[in-house]
Design an enzyme around this catalytic site. Sequence first.
Site, short mmCIF file in Angstrom:
data_model
loop_
_atom_site.label_atom_id
_atom_site.label_comp_id
_atom_site.label_asym_id
_atom_site.label_seq_id
_atom_site.Cartn_x
_atom_site.Cartn_y
_atom_site.Cartn_z
N GLY A 1 -5.46 7.87 5.05
CA GLY A 1 -4.64 8.33 5.97
C GLY A 1 -3.13 9.11 5.16
O GLY A 1 -2.82 10.20 5.36
N ARG B 1 2.82 5.71 -2.77
CA ARG B 1 3.91 7.04 -3.66
C ARG B 1 4.27 6.79 -5.10
O ARG B 1 4.81 7.81 -5.72
CB ARG B 1 5.33 6.32 -2.76
CG ARG B 1 5.14 7.02 -1.53
CD ARG B 1 5.82 5.99 -0.41
NE ARG B 1 6.58 6.68 0.50
CZ ARG B 1 5.40 6.03 1.99
NH1 ARG B 1 4.98 5.58 2.11
NH2 ARG B 1 5.25 6.42 3.23
N ARG C 1 -9.00 12.47 12.44
CA ARG C 1 -7.68 11.72 12.52
C ARG C 1 -6.59 13.05 12.80
O ARG C 1 -7.33 13.91 11.80
CB ARG C 1 -6.86 10.26 11.18
CG ARG C 1 -8.49 8.97 11.34
CD ARG C 1 -6.86 8.44 10.45
NE ARG C 1 -5.93 7.66 10.61
CZ ARG C 1 -4.64 6.82 10.61
NH1 ARG C 1 -5.62 6.86 9.14
NH2 ARG C 1 -3.67 6.90 10.36
N ASP D 1 1.85 -0.77 11.95
CA ASP D 1 0.90 -1.98 11.38
C ASP D 1 0.70 -2.78 11.47
O ASP D 1 -1.02 -3.79 11.67
CB ASP D 1 0.62 -1.95 9.88
CG ASP D 1 0.50 0.14 9.04
OD1 ASP D 1 0.05 1.27 10.17
OD2 ASP D 1 1.71 0.03 8.21
N GLN E 1 4.58 8.85 6.68
CA GLN E 1 3.87 9.92 6.44
C GLN E 1 4.24 11.55 6.42
O GLN E 1 4.03 11.93 5.18
CB GLN E 1 2.18 10.16 6.78
CG GLN E 1 1.42 8.29 6.58
CD GLN E 1 -0.02 8.15 6.88
OE1 GLN E 1 -0.36 9.65 7.53
NE2 GLN E 1 -0.56 6.99 6.67
N LYS F 1 1.00 -1.79 -0.03
CA LYS F 1 0.05 -0.02 0.25
C LYS F 1 0.98 1.70 -0.14
O LYS F 1 0.65 1.78 -0.45
CB LYS F 1 -0.66 -0.24 1.39
CG LYS F 1 -1.46 1.04 1.32
CD LYS F 1 -2.92 0.85 2.08
CE LYS F 1 -3.13 0.18 3.85
NZ LYS F 1 -2.60 2.11 4.20
N SER F 2 1.79 1.72 0.83
CA SER F 2 2.73 2.28 0.76
C SER F 2 3.87 2.97 -0.54
O SER F 2 3.20 3.72 -0.84
CB SER F 2 3.52 2.28 1.60
OG SER F 2 3.44 1.92 3.33
C1 S3P Z 1 2.83 4.50 6.04
C2 S3P Z 1 3.16 5.53 7.28
C3 S3P Z 1 2.40 4.66 8.61
C4 S3P Z 1 2.03 3.88 8.63
C5 S3P Z 1 0.86 3.14 7.48
C6 S3P Z 1 1.22 3.78 6.03
C7 S3P Z 1 3.64 5.41 4.79
O1 S3P Z 1 1.45 6.12 8.98
O2 S3P Z 1 1.27 3.36 10.15
O3 S3P Z 1 0.07 2.60 7.50
O4 S3P Z 1 2.43 4.66 3.49
O5 S3P Z 1 3.94 6.25 4.65
P1 S3P Z 1 2.68 6.59 10.28
O6 S3P Z 1 3.26 7.79 9.22
O7 S3P Z 1 1.14 7.68 10.85
O8 S3P Z 1 3.15 6.44 11.15
#
Ligand code: S3P
Length: 438
Positions: free
Chosen positions: A100, A32, A128, A320, A174, A27-28
Amino acid sequence: MSGVQRLDWISHPAGALHGDVVVPGDKSVSHRSMMLSAIAEGTSHIRGFLEGEDTRATAAVLAQLGVSIESPSAGERVVRGVGLHGLRGSSKPLDCGNAGTGMRLLTGLLAGQAFDSTLIGDESLSKRPMRRVTDPLTKMGAQIDTLDGLPPLHVHGGKTLHGIRYELPVASAQIKSALLLAGLYAKGITEVIEPHPTRDYTERMLAAFGWPIEFSPGRAKLEGGHRLKATGVVVPADFSSAAFFLVAASIVPGSIVRLPAVGLNPRRTGLLEALRLMGADIQIEKQSESGGEKVGDIVVRHAPLHGIELPETLVPDMIDEFPALFVAAAIAKGRTIVRGAAELRVKESDRIATMAAGLRALGVRIEETPDGAIIDGGAIEAGAVDSHGDHRIAMSFAAAGLVAKGEVVIRDCANVATSFPGFLELANSCGFALGLAP
Ligand code: S3P
């Protein structure tokens, strides 16, 4: 929940799990890849893109901002980048759904545009905290209105950004990424220092798209005024999605499951270490590199687990994976203590409270603390739990149901589609007995 249709599951106790389980793309990395391809010059090909609601929402936002994105097949995207200054404003709100990551990173990206934007999200995302991103962006010269620190976010365009040196108050990829994306548009140098290193996908991908960037664990530094050049991105399988199977196969006697080609970025694999400390039998095979990321097959066999005091240094590397860890702890022999994980309270749900309520409903002894929990392992009873629309909680309780003494009803599971489309079918293919509740 995602707002469309309420979905409840029933997880039945099951026998040993077996087989190869191919989990969807990270997902991350998917978020990006879409953002950087959109503002690059030229056409980027993305393979292994996560077909989840979160990442599709990010793609839809970028399409709304004038980027042409084609999807020749599932998991494939062809993105015609518009260049750093080629996005066009939209008079309609940009809907990030449940994501988020989508909202916070896009806020950084949009802070440096010539046009205004409004970012909105679903019920969960609308609760959030966003000041963690808007405060440092404001220091860079951005102007962003929030609703008392919450979405919707109105990002004013036409602001001149300047680089800052920012020490993050919390370990958050994030926030770091939002500042680096804003830094692309800023005059001078943007430098981010973290209290503990977090996932570095933004840094690695910026380098792959040709942006000069210096980074090492815990810091990243770039200068505005360069260009991104289109490239190919291969998205590895998501370790966070593999996590449910790591726990499930560890706790169900006789299980052996292989998870092929999972991304093994060390900033993501804390759960692997935590489970090994608890006695788990997890091996990595066929290690290689793909798209600059370490990947490998994870082979997990059932093993008796015991409780641990989780080393706090592991927390950011498994941020996570706590819902899954809590399930492992509930079945482990003895006590597990988690500290230093207050960030769990501001995820898709308050994950400490939601897991504690659910495990208690299944007869597990768990004490909540402000930044963690104390879990006394033992048996898991039948019962009903509420995921509060949190995808990772729903999937973790599906794993718990495998070893419960009867049916476990899991409420509000529709949001599993945000990160793991097809979870139910994939889980059943290796031996889960998971169905829709009537
Ligand atoms: C993520 C960073 C994490 C993670 C989220 C994905 C990212 O959040 O919990 O599921 O893709 O950068 P935080 O930056 O709030 O820790």
